[in-house]
Design a protein around this motif. Sequence first.
Motif, PDB file in Angstrom:
ATOM      1  N   GLU A 149       0.814  -1.115  -0.053  1.00 49.34           N
ATOM      2  CA  GLU A 149       0.069   0.108  -0.103  1.00 49.34           C
ATOM      3  C   GLU A 149       0.866   1.028   0.000  1.00 49.34           C
ATOM      4  O   GLU A 149       0.760   2.044   0.695  1.00 49.34           O
ATOM      5  CB  GLU A 149      -0.841   0.172   1.094  1.00 49.34           C
ATOM      6  N   LYS A 152      -0.608   4.826   0.901  1.00 52.44           N
ATOM      7  CA  LYS A 152      -1.047   4.875   2.212  1.00 52.44           C
ATOM      8  C   LYS A 152       0.267   5.134   2.939  1.00 52.44           C
ATOM      9  O   LYS A 152       0.346   5.855   3.819  1.00 52.44           O
ATOM     10  CB  LYS A 152      -1.910   3.678   2.687  1.00 52.44           C
ATOM     11  N   TYR A 203      -3.324   1.661   9.308  1.00 49.69           N
ATOM     12  CA  TYR A 203      -3.588   3.156   8.931  1.00 49.69           C
ATOM     13  C   TYR A 203      -4.517   3.922   9.484  1.00 49.69           C
ATOM     14  O   TYR A 203      -4.540   5.064   9.751  1.00 49.69           O
ATOM     15  CB  TYR A 203      -3.442   3.279   7.473  1.00 49.69           C
TER      16      TYR A 203
END
Length: 218
Positions: A149, A152, A203
């Motif tokens: 990711e 992110k 996150y």
Amino acid sequence: MLQDLNEISDGKIYTDNDMVRVACRDCEGCHACCEKMGESIVLDPLDVWRILAATGKSFEELLQREIELHVVDGLILPNLAMTGEAEQCAFLNEAGRCSIHSNRPGLCRAFPLGRIYEENEIRYFLQPDACRKTERTKVKISKWLDSPERKKNEQFLLAWHKLRRTMEERIQKEQSEQAVKTMNMFFLNLFFVTPYDTAADFYEQFRQRLVQAKNVLG
């Protein structure tokens, strides 16, 4: 800043889509960058979340051997501990390999690259003399970083860097030792000591804690 950067880099600035000569056959026969690093491998909340997931230990248990706390620009932060006479990373196994490699900290993932934090992106520079391996091959930076990711991850790193700078500035301006201690304990407990759910999305957990920090900081 540019002059200092030129002294330790190849003079170029890279994005994560660039190819850079950093690959070294999986560090075959070498773990020089895993020893005698002092307090330099500073950890962020994602690093700690990954280590918690890899070891099954609590933050307090990790403090007994694998990590330690020290002050960085007035802010108390965790770093990887160097242990024993050889001053090796506590996660280095008897074969000289990283026992948490898939969950290794961000600074370890980037080495021998350094980060440059800008307003909306992170760029990189190569430290050609940092790695002892001389026969290195080119690899795309995003592949080298091996962080799932990526978008992110970059947004997290930018937010964390900004928060750290804000905290450091406030601490430097604060004249009361008790106030500095209170600020540090709030920061340390919120982002490191309070347990994370290692089975849930990191996150989102960080976002919630960031909101709480901003509400307190104003």
